[in-house]
Design an enzyme around this catalytic site. Structure first.
Site, PDB file in Angstrom:
ATOM      1  CG  HIS A  28      -1.926   0.755   1.441  1.00  8.07           C
ATOM      2  ND1 HIS A  28      -2.409   2.319   0.430  1.00  8.07           N
ATOM      3  CD2 HIS A  28      -1.423   2.635   2.785  1.00  8.07           C
ATOM      4  CE1 HIS A  28      -3.234   2.686   1.099  1.00  8.07           C
ATOM      5  NE2 HIS A  28      -2.641   3.076   2.301  1.00  8.07           N
ATOM      6  CG  HIS A  50       0.723   7.200   3.984  1.00  7.05           C
ATOM      7  ND1 HIS A  50       1.118   6.413   3.045  1.00  7.05           N
ATOM      8  CD2 HIS A  50      -0.334   6.359   4.380  1.00  7.05           C
ATOM      9  CE1 HIS A  50       0.605   5.355   3.052  1.00  7.05           C
ATOM     10  NE2 HIS A  50      -0.690   6.393   3.972  1.00  7.05           N
ATOM     11  CD  GLU A  86      -3.072   6.247  12.415  1.00  5.00           C
ATOM     12  OE1 GLU A  86      -3.266   6.677  11.937  1.00  5.00           O
ATOM     13  OE2 GLU A  86      -3.747   5.811  13.878  1.00  5.00           O
ATOM     14  CG  ASP A  87      -0.796   1.813  11.059  1.00  2.00           C
ATOM     15  OD1 ASP A  87      -2.049   1.921  11.027  1.00  2.00           O
ATOM     16  OD2 ASP A  87      -1.706   1.358  10.015  1.00  2.00           O
ATOM     17  CG  ASP A 101      -4.028   6.327   2.035  1.00  2.00           C
ATOM     18  OD1 ASP A 101      -3.268   5.070   2.384  1.00  2.00           O
ATOM     19  OD2 ASP A 101      -5.004   7.298   3.421  1.00  2.00           O
ATOM     20  CG  ASP A 114     -20.756  17.444 -22.218  1.00  2.00           C
ATOM     21  OD1 ASP A 114     -21.454  16.600 -22.345  1.00  2.00           O
ATOM     22  OD2 ASP A 114     -19.724  17.892 -21.192  1.00  2.00           O
TER      23      ASP A 114
END
Ligand code: MN
Length: 486
Positions: free
Chosen positions: A31, A55, A59-60, A127, A247
């Protein structure tokens, strides 16, 4: 040197996420690496790419912000911290249905507090894009939740940043989960129309090519296919009449400079008959998000109706990648001085970002900022209203049922007899609230009334009503295209 920093980030992230799996069964690192790839495709600066790799670590995993700061510097740490905070607050709001109505304020406050750097948002968008691409691995419940939030918050955000390609991909994937049946239906319809138009399009392309070549114009030309979700929204506006949508397929002509754009416009008009009132000069008057192009709808010799979009390479790049493209064009150094608010090289129509940054800087210095006073053109002053079929319309806060009706279609607006809000008969004076489901009741015999001016909030509805009542005061003069040189 640059490559090595990114490689180091990959190594550190891989180790930090070791043993973690995604719902799909993939190693977790897949990821962040995909997010990195997206940011690279958008040609974002190196710090942003590195922050993309890292990123989810704070957090993890056991990796800390300080460690990131030591390895990669303040800027990367700042970005990772911003993305982490953004995620935390959203997670705290468990139920999307209670979270969404407050989203605009909460998310905005958060953006002001953490997102002084717009690159935090761009990482968040990357993300979200990868999470959407891999949404099939989640439970149906979660799929719906994430898809709905993407349609209401993230796709509009991409649009505000003029990231056209991202907006299209996000909203189409999200829509395929929110309303799978409708998605399939429209997708087939588009494919079918395109197949049957293939020959005609090839002929038109050849004719235009020949003409532009004979004038010695350098250009690129290709077809653009309307996205499923934007067709869905447009059909809602045109009473589901697909023949009213001109269009569905458009031809794009990309040239070197602005003068040539107008020259090409004139040449196309000398070849085919322009449809009056359908020439839109977004070069002279750009859209709010900075989008620039000339659009014109013409009738070919075989009586086919087709839209042309004429723009320069820069305009094209900006329409596809938006704010991300301007990072690319303005090169590295910009981002740092831009982040710290020292320069304002953003397109004027994106000045809300500058405003956001200044507010954030003040907040960080401990000063009080009145957020309500900021005219942030994001969601701050927007409410989302639903049709009974589940279509979403965004309106300014303060909008009334007639504003909603005119937004759907002026024909609907002109024949309103009443309104049901969340299933209950309501007064036309009722201020709409975010998340309301609004059903407009109409009758063919009902016509627009002057007294409606008091029950209208938006300039758009006011102008439509004026037109229907026969006042010519606000009619925009038609523009005449320049004559082609022969
Ligand atoms: Mn993530």
């Amino acid at each position: 040197m640059g490559k090595r920093r990114v490689e180091k980030a990959i190594k550190i992230a891989t180790k930090a996420h070791e043993g973690q799996k995604r719902k799909s069964g993939d190693d977790y690192i897949v990821h962040p690496l995909a997010v990195m790839k997206i940011l690279e495709d958008w040609k974002m600066d190196e710090d942003t790419v590195i922050a993309g790799v890292l990123h989810d670590t704070v957090e993890d995993t056991s990796l800390t912000l300080d460690e990131i700061k030591n390895e990669f510097g303040e800027s990367v740490a700042f970005l990772v911290d911003g993305v982490t905070k953004l995620g935390k607050v959203r997670e705290g709001m468990k139920d999307i249905d209670t979270y969404l109505p407050q989203t605009k304020d909460n998310l905005l406050r958060l953006l002001v507090a953490t997102g002084a750097d717009i690159r935090v948002l761009i990482i968040k968008l990357a993300d979200r894009l990868h999470n959407l691409r891999t949404l099939s691995a989640l439970t149906a419940d979660k799929q719906k939740k994430i898809a709905k939030e993407s349609l209401e918050v993230f796709a509009p955000l991409a649009d505000r940043l003029n990231m056209g390609r991202l907006r299209v991909e996000m909203s189409d994937i999200a829509f395929s989960y929110v309303n799978p049946k409708r998605y399939e239906e429209l997708k087939n319809l588009i494919d079918e129309r395109n197949r049957s138009a293939e020959k005609t399009l090839a002929k038109i392309e050849a004719e235009v090519r020949e003409l532009l070549d004979s004038e010695g114009i350098k250009f690129e030309m290709n077809g653009r296919i309307k996205s499923v979700y934007s067709l869905h929204r447009k059909l809602a506006k045109y009473n589901q009449n697909i023949d009213a949508i001109y269009d569905l397929t458009a031809m794009r002509v990309i040239v070197d400079d602005i003068t040539t754009c107008y020259l090409v416009l004139g040449l196309i008009h000398s070849l085919y008959t322009p449809v009056s009132g359908r020439i839109k000069d977004y070069i002279a008057v750009p859209k709010q998000n900075g989008y620039q192009s000339i659009h014109t709808t013409v009738i070919t010799k075989e009586k086919k109706i087709i839209e042309f979009q004429i723009r320069t390479k820069e305009m094209h790049e900006y329409a596809e990648h938006g704010l991300a493209a301007s990072f690319y064009y303005n090169e590295q150094k910009l981002t740092e001085s831009y982040r710290t608010g020292k320069i304002q090289h953003l397109p004027t129509n994106l000045l809300w970002i500058t405003e956001l940054q200044q507010a954030a800087a003040q907040l960080r210095e401990g000063k009080k900022v009145n957020l309500d006073k900021l005219k942030l053109n994001l969601f701050a002053d927007k409410i989302f209203i639903y049709t009974p079929k589940g279509d979403i319309v965004d309106l300014p806060n303060g909008a009334l049922p007639l504003d909603f009706a005119y937004r759907l279609h002026s024909e609907i607006g002109g024949h309103v007899t009443g309104v049901k809000i969340n299933g209950k008969m309501s007064n036309l004076n009722t201020k709409l609230k975010n998340g309301d489901i609004v059903e407009i009741l109409t009758s063919k015999t009902q016509t627009a009334k002057p007294s409606w001016f008091e029950k209208i909030f938006t300039p758009h509805a006011r102008n439509k009503l004026k037109q229907q009542l026969g006042s010519k005061s606000d009619v925009i003069p038609k523009m005449t295209p320049p004559k082609p040189k022969k």
